[in-house]
Design an enzyme around this catalytic site. Structure first.
Site, PDB file in Angstrom:
ATOM      1  N   GLY A  36       0.812  -1.212   0.000  1.00 45.59           N
ATOM      2  CA  GLY A  36       0.000   0.000   0.000  1.00 45.59           C
ATOM      3  C   GLY A  36       0.843   1.260   0.000  1.00 45.59           C
ATOM      4  O   GLY A  36       2.040   1.220  -0.297  1.00 45.59           O
ATOM      5  N   HIS A  42       4.483   1.918  -8.139  1.00 46.82           N
ATOM      6  CA  HIS A  42       3.504   0.813  -8.072  1.00 46.82           C
ATOM      7  C   HIS A  42       2.582   0.841  -9.295  1.00 46.82           C
ATOM      8  O   HIS A  42       2.253  -0.200  -9.858  1.00 46.82           O
ATOM      9  CB  HIS A  42       2.636   0.937  -6.813  1.00 46.82           C
ATOM     10  CG  HIS A  42       3.385   0.822  -5.521  1.00 46.82           C
ATOM     11  ND1 HIS A  42       3.647   1.902  -4.710  1.00 46.82           N
ATOM     12  CD2 HIS A  42       3.923  -0.249  -4.897  1.00 46.82           C
ATOM     13  CE1 HIS A  42       4.298   1.496  -3.635  1.00 46.82           C
ATOM     14  NE2 HIS A  42       4.488   0.208  -3.724  1.00 46.82           N
ATOM     15  N   GLN A  66       7.879  -9.081   7.928  1.00 49.36           N
ATOM     16  CA  GLN A  66       9.100  -8.592   7.283  1.00 49.36           C
ATOM     17  C   GLN A  66       9.658  -7.339   7.952  1.00 49.36           C
ATOM     18  O   GLN A  66      10.627  -6.761   7.478  1.00 49.36           O
ATOM     19  CB  GLN A  66       8.891  -8.397   5.781  1.00 49.36           C
ATOM     20  CG  GLN A  66       7.973  -7.254   5.376  1.00 49.36           C
ATOM     21  CD  GLN A  66       7.729  -7.254   3.871  1.00 49.36           C
ATOM     22  OE1 GLN A  66       6.967  -8.048   3.341  1.00 49.36           O
ATOM     23  NE2 GLN A  66       8.382  -6.345   3.152  1.00 49.36           N
ATOM     24  N   LYS A 156      13.789  -1.884  -8.037  1.00 46.54           N
ATOM     25  CA  LYS A 156      14.429  -1.135  -6.954  1.00 46.54           C
ATOM     26  C   LYS A 156      14.796  -2.080  -5.807  1.00 46.54           C
ATOM     27  O   LYS A 156      15.839  -1.937  -5.184  1.00 46.54           O
ATOM     28  CB  LYS A 156      13.520  -0.027  -6.428  1.00 46.54           C
ATOM     29  CG  LYS A 156      14.209   0.804  -5.355  1.00 46.54           C
ATOM     30  CD  LYS A 156      13.429   2.009  -4.966  1.00 46.54           C
ATOM     31  CE  LYS A 156      12.346   1.692  -3.975  1.00 46.54           C
ATOM     32  NZ  LYS A 156      12.868   1.395  -2.617  1.00 46.54           N
ATOM     33  N   GLN A 160      15.395  -8.514  -3.245  1.00 52.35           N
ATOM     34  CA  GLN A 160      14.083  -9.155  -3.065  1.00 52.35           C
ATOM     35  C   GLN A 160      13.666  -9.876  -4.347  1.00 52.35           C
ATOM     36  O   GLN A 160      13.197 -11.021  -4.311  1.00 52.35           O
ATOM     37  CB  GLN A 160      13.057  -8.074  -2.691  1.00 52.35           C
ATOM     38  CG  GLN A 160      11.621  -8.524  -2.781  1.00 52.35           C
ATOM     39  CD  GLN A 160      10.647  -7.494  -2.256  1.00 52.35           C
ATOM     40  OE1 GLN A 160      10.531  -7.296  -1.056  1.00 52.35           O
ATOM     41  NE2 GLN A 160       9.912  -6.823  -3.142  1.00 52.35           N
ATOM     42  N   VAL A 183      11.168   3.583 -10.997  1.00 47.57           N
ATOM     43  CA  VAL A 183      10.680   4.910 -11.396  1.00 47.57           C
ATOM     44  C   VAL A 183      11.362   5.941 -10.494  1.00 47.57           C
ATOM     45  O   VAL A 183      11.458   5.747  -9.281  1.00 47.57           O
ATOM     46  CB  VAL A 183       9.138   4.992 -11.259  1.00 47.57           C
ATOM     47  CG1 VAL A 183       8.635   6.376 -11.644  1.00 47.57           C
ATOM     48  CG2 VAL A 183       8.476   3.920 -12.116  1.00 47.57           C
ATOM     49  N   SER A 192       9.832   5.846  -3.436  1.00 49.72           N
ATOM     50  CA  SER A 192       9.679   4.909  -2.324  1.00 49.72           C
ATOM     51  C   SER A 192       8.680   5.499  -1.338  1.00 49.72           C
ATOM     52  O   SER A 192       8.649   6.724  -1.131  1.00 49.72           O
ATOM     53  CB  SER A 192      11.033   4.724  -1.613  1.00 49.72           C
ATOM     54  OG  SER A 192      10.831   4.149  -0.339  1.00 49.72           O
ATOM     55  N   SER A 193       7.889   4.617  -0.739  1.00 46.77           N
ATOM     56  CA  SER A 193       6.954   5.098   0.280  1.00 46.77           C
ATOM     57  C   SER A 193       7.716   5.755   1.428  1.00 46.77           C
ATOM     58  O   SER A 193       7.189   6.615   2.131  1.00 46.77           O
ATOM     59  CB  SER A 193       6.138   3.925   0.829  1.00 46.77           C
ATOM     60  OG  SER A 193       5.424   3.322  -0.224  1.00 46.77           O
ATOM     61  N   ARG A 194       8.970   5.351   1.621  1.00 46.78           N
ATOM     62  CA  ARG A 194       9.729   5.873   2.767  1.00 46.78           C
ATOM     63  C   ARG A 194      10.335   7.250   2.489  1.00 46.78           C
ATOM     64  O   ARG A 194      10.860   7.878   3.411  1.00 46.78           O
ATOM     65  CB  ARG A 194      10.795   4.863   3.192  1.00 46.78           C
ATOM     66  CG  ARG A 194      10.134   3.655   3.870  1.00 46.78           C
ATOM     67  CD  ARG A 194      11.089   2.580   4.279  1.00 46.78           C
ATOM     68  NE  ARG A 194      10.455   1.613   5.170  1.00 46.78           N
ATOM     69  CZ  ARG A 194      10.325   0.307   4.913  1.00 46.78           C
ATOM     70  NH1 ARG A 194      10.786  -0.201   3.781  1.00 46.78           N
ATOM     71  NH2 ARG A 194       9.754  -0.486   5.782  1.00 46.78           N
TER      72      ARG A 194
END
Ligand code: PAF
Length: 288
Positions: A36, A42, A66, A156, A160, A183, A192-194
């Site tokens: 999310g 995304h 995680q 990115k 993983q 992107v 990044s969400s972060r």
């Protein structure tokens, strides 16, 4: 429970029913797992899934297993309604939004887990013990629930992506894994969400991460092969600007092992903390 718009299902049973109806009519299923707080990176995955499949399922699940102790599980940004609207606009067909108990029916010590040995212990795995076991466990479970023809992941998260490819191969899972290019903002910072944890000042410094990757790539292309000295030079640049690097590492792109003189396909990976954010990025380089 949910307003009109993109259909949302919360149980594996209902999800399976809908997906198997599609499959029975010969449709190809694409799947994009996410946690999310969606951004253009995304949505690029969803757009690519549309090109590869007839129906696109997206999951939103902030996966507790995680996150390590003291990491940002509780504060991880949860923006469900905006995510759902964005997914509808970008052509997703179904959103799977399970509760923790739906994914993890048993408490953790007694729950079956999936671990890719070796690859999950290096780089980010060395700094975040157990992180990749959480990732491969949840991705295995989600792939079993959705049973897509193709699942898409961002490049990115290079390590993983490699782990998921190995898991799928080792366990003979019948799904194609598609990596989608990172992107970036106009100044090079990977989405990044972060990134939203960065202060304005930190945000202005953050593009240095990609600049350092580019500098290291230039050195490799120029024929430099003293990898440790390239790594420590770029680490020093990052430290001088307030980053706290976990690693800056030049590896073989295929194995993630340290390169040797025969390596032509490199991947340069970095993970560094800046303020409250932990940022990762990477750059592939092929030398002739
Ligand atoms: O990359 C992510 O967002 C997560 O690690 C994933 C693949 C959705 C598993 O929780």
């Amino acid at each position: 429970m949910f307003s009109s718009g993109l259909p949302v299902v919360t149980t594996g049973a209902v999800l399976r029913g809908m997906v198997s109806e599609w499959r029975q009519t010969g449709l190809r299923i694409g799947f994009v797992p996410t946690m999310g707080n969606l951004h253009a990176g995304h949505f690029r995955l969803v757009q690519r899934a549309r090109q590869l499949a007839d129906r696109v399922v997206v999951s939103i699940f902030v996966n507790p297993s995680q996150f390590g102790p003291g990491e940002d599980y509780a504060s991880y940004p949860r923006t469900f309604e905006a995510d759902r609207a964005g997914l509808g606009d970008h052509g997703a067909d179904l959103l799977f939004y399970p509760a923790v108990a739906e994914i993890y029916p048993r408490p953790f010590p007694s729950m079956t887990q999936v671990e890719v040995p070796g690859l999950s212990d290096i780089l980010c795995g060395a700094v975040r013990p157990g992180h990749f076991r959480g990732v491969t466990t949840v991705v295995c479970k989600l792939l079993n629930l959705v049973q897509p023809d193709v699942a898409l992941f961002g490049q990115k998260d290079y390590q993983q992506l490699g782990l998921i490819r190995q898991m799928v191969d080792d366990l003979s899972m019948q799904v194609a894994i598609e990596g989608v290019p990172t992107v970036r903002e106009a100044d090079g910072l990977a989405l990044s969400s972060r990134n939203q944890y960065l202060s304005l000042e930190e945000r202005s410094v953050a593009p240095l991460l990609f600049e350092c990757l580019q500098q290291a790539a230039k050195a490799l292309i120029a024929g430099e092969r003293d990898w440790p000295s390239i790594e420590s030079e770029q680490c020093a640049r990052l430290c001088a600007s307030g980053f706290r690097p976990d690693y800056f590492s030049i590896r073989s792109a295929h194995t993630l092992e340290e390169p040797d003189i025969s390596t032509v396909n490199y991947i340069i990976l970095v993970a560094a903390r800046l303020g409250k954010a932990r940022l990762i990025d990477n750059l592939a380089v092929t030398v002739s």
